[in-house]
Design an enzyme around this catalytic site. Structure first.
Site, PDB file in Angstrom:
ATOM      1  CD1 TRP A 156      -5.702   3.232   4.291  1.00 59.70           C
ATOM      2  CD2 TRP A 156      -4.219   1.980   5.641  1.00 59.70           C
ATOM      3  NE1 TRP A 156      -4.615   2.378   3.463  1.00 59.70           N
ATOM      4  CE2 TRP A 156      -3.737   1.607   4.338  1.00 59.70           C
ATOM      5  CE3 TRP A 156      -3.434   1.333   6.745  1.00 59.70           C
ATOM      6  CZ2 TRP A 156      -2.751   0.901   4.158  1.00 59.70           C
ATOM      7  CZ3 TRP A 156      -2.604   0.562   6.497  1.00 59.70           C
ATOM      8  CH2 TRP A 156      -2.330   0.369   4.945  1.00 59.70           C
ATOM      9  CG  HIS A 177      -7.490  -0.031   2.391  1.00 56.80           C
ATOM     10  ND1 HIS A 177      -6.414  -0.547   2.711  1.00 56.80           N
ATOM     11  CD2 HIS A 177      -8.494  -0.430   3.220  1.00 56.80           C
ATOM     12  CE1 HIS A 177      -6.736  -1.273   3.544  1.00 56.80           C
ATOM     13  NE2 HIS A 177      -7.839  -1.170   3.889  1.00 56.80           N
ATOM     14  NE  ARG A 203      -7.066   6.311   2.745  1.00 58.21           N
ATOM     15  CZ  ARG A 203      -5.894   5.868   2.338  1.00 58.21           C
ATOM     16  NH1 ARG A 203      -5.196   6.810   2.462  1.00 58.21           N
ATOM     17  NH2 ARG A 203      -5.936   4.701   1.397  1.00 58.21           N
ATOM     18  CD  GLN A 217      -7.280   2.914  -2.351  1.00 61.81           C
ATOM     19  OE1 GLN A 217      -7.975   1.925  -1.874  1.00 61.81           O
ATOM     20  NE2 GLN A 217      -6.433   3.635  -1.815  1.00 61.81           N
ATOM     21  CB  VAL A 260       1.141  -7.830   0.259  1.00 61.13           C
ATOM     22  CG1 VAL A 260      -0.173  -7.858  -0.460  1.00 61.13           C
ATOM     23  CG2 VAL A 260       1.664  -6.231   0.501  1.00 61.13           C
ATOM     24  CB  ALA A 314      -3.432  -8.082  -3.661  1.00 66.18           C
TER      25      ALA A 314
HETATM   26  N1  DAH Z   1      -4.784  -0.188   0.342  1.00 67.03           N
HETATM   27  C1  DAH Z   1      -3.462   0.279   0.038  1.00 67.03           C
HETATM   28  C2  DAH Z   1      -3.776   1.815   0.304  1.00 67.03           C
HETATM   29  O1  DAH Z   1      -4.822   1.994   0.558  1.00 67.03           O
HETATM   30  C3  DAH Z   1      -3.032   0.038  -1.380  1.00 67.03           C
HETATM   31  C4  DAH Z   1      -2.684  -1.339  -1.534  1.00 67.03           C
HETATM   32  C5  DAH Z   1      -1.222  -1.579  -1.557  1.00 67.03           C
HETATM   33  C6  DAH Z   1      -3.470  -2.455  -1.904  1.00 67.03           C
HETATM   34  C7  DAH Z   1      -0.826  -2.964  -1.742  1.00 67.03           C
HETATM   35  C8  DAH Z   1      -2.949  -3.338  -2.259  1.00 67.03           C
HETATM   36  C9  DAH Z   1      -1.672  -3.660  -2.081  1.00 67.03           C
HETATM   37  O2  DAH Z   1      -3.812  -4.819  -2.656  1.00 67.03           O
HETATM   38  O3  DAH Z   1      -1.009  -5.231  -2.375  1.00 67.03           O
HETATM   39  O4  DAH Z   1      -2.724   2.499   0.449  1.00 67.03           O
END
Ligand code: DAH
Length: 346
Positions: A156, A177, A203, A217, A260, A314
């Site tokens: 990120w 994110h 980003r 997002q 996760v 999530a």
């Molecule tokens: N935050 C991640 C991204 O920006 C995307 C994401 C992946 C969100 C897995 C989630 C998750 O809540 O469980 O690439």
């Protein structure tokens, strides 16, 4: 004196007849009724007269003064009216002409996609919430198990905000994110939690056909007792088919996201080739639409949720990507270059 008054009255009214604008009118008023005006001077001399004459002449003088004031008022309103009339005559418009068309505009394709995605989840009982775009480093990273030096920090690439704490650190950034909103919600509420969290993310990126430095997002989170991976699958399966069509096949595959465990990538069979393999799906037959997983026990612990009691899932997805897939748009930069030839197509 009576004669003098009568003369003043006749002269004043005659003179008024020749006046055509407000400046002249004001000069006229001062000449007769100003501090040193003709009529005022007569009124001043009243004091020197015997009481009997004073009564008669005083009454006459006041009567004349009233008459002149009436004339003045009438004259003023006549001038005002003729000014408006002559203006109207000169500057008329044809109110029956058709107007210039006003375009009602439309919703930006991103807004449309975002609303559509969110409405699928709100119909399943998720609540729409939003969080800040300028975020603390803690929420964007540490609270989500992304620690300094952790390779995921690079996943990120961050735009830092020029703000320093006492330790001389830069603890604020433009969120990379929407996942930090998960933490904010869990800190403030107790399970059951079922939220959908849309918003802008940023980003530090060299832009190209698939990368923008700002995009949208949608994040989702469900935490309660007895939430299992089957709930994650059921929810996202339903979502994918409602958005991309009943006939879609949905694939869940292991992936890694620090917040996760287990983590998955969710794909659908390619919209263009139906899974045979083509340019859109890089010959794999599958197109990734989002990342997801079961909320990591450490994340739950950090917000004071007991992972022995509660569990959750999530997910997060890029909104432009969803639009791109649905409409076959091949360059993300089109969304924010404000070209009406593009925008008007949606
Ligand atoms: N935050 C991640 C991204 O920006 C995307 C994401 C992946 C969100 C897995 C989630 C998750 O809540 O469980 O690439």
């Amino acid at each position: 004196m009576i004669d003098r008054l009568k003369v003043i009255k006749v002269e004043a009214i005659a003179e008024l007849g020749g006046i055509s604008d407000l400046t002249e009118l004001e000069r006229w008023r001062i000449h007769y009724m100003g501090k040193k005006g003709q009529l005022t001077q007569v009124l001043r001399q009243l004091g020197d007269l015997p009481p009997e004459d004073r009564r008669i002449i005083g009454a006459l003088a006041n009567e004349i003064k009233r008459q002149l004031e009436d004339e003045l008022a009438g004259f003023k309103s006549r001038i005002a009216r003729t000014t408006v009339e002559s203006k109207l005559e000169k500057e008329w418009i044809d109110v029956t002409l058709p107007g210039y068309p006003v375009s009602p505009g439309r919703l930006h394709p991103t807004t449309q996609a975002l609303r559509e995605v969110c409405s699928i989840f709100t119909s399943m009982g998720f609540q729409w919430v939003e969080g800040p775009e300028v975020e603390w480093e803690y929420y964007n990273f540490e609270a989500l198990n992304i620690f300094k030096g952790h390779p995921a920090y690079d996943m990120w690439d961050t735009l830092w905000v020029d703000f320093y704490n006492e330790k001389g650190e830069m603890p604020m950034l433009l969120r990379t994110h929407t996942s930090p909103v998960q933490i904010r919600i869990m800190e403030k509420t107790r399970p059951p939690v079922r939220v959908i969290m849309p918003g802008k993310v940023y980003r530090y990126e060299a832009t190209d056909a698939t990368h923008e430095s700002m995009f949208y997002q949608v994040e989702g989170l469900a935490v309660d007792k007895d939430i299992t991976f089957a709930d994650l699958k059921g929810t996202l399966y339903e979502f994918a088919r409602r958005l991309f069509g009943e006939e879609r096949r949905v694939r869940f595959r292991c992936d890694y996201f620090p917040f996760v465990e287990p983590g998955v990538e969710v794909s659908i069979d390619c919209l263009a080739c139906g899974g045979v393999g083509c340019r859109l799906c890089s010959n794999t037959g599958w197109i990734e639409i989002l990342g997801a997983g079961m909320v990591h026990p450490d994340v739950l612990r950090r917000v004071d949720y007991d992972p022995e009691v509660y569990s959750g899932f999530a997910f997060g997805m890029g909104v432009e990507r969803i639009s791109m897939l649905r409409y076959g748009i091949d360059d993300i930069r089109l969304f924010y270059s404000n070209d009406l030839r593009f925008l008007n197509q949606f």
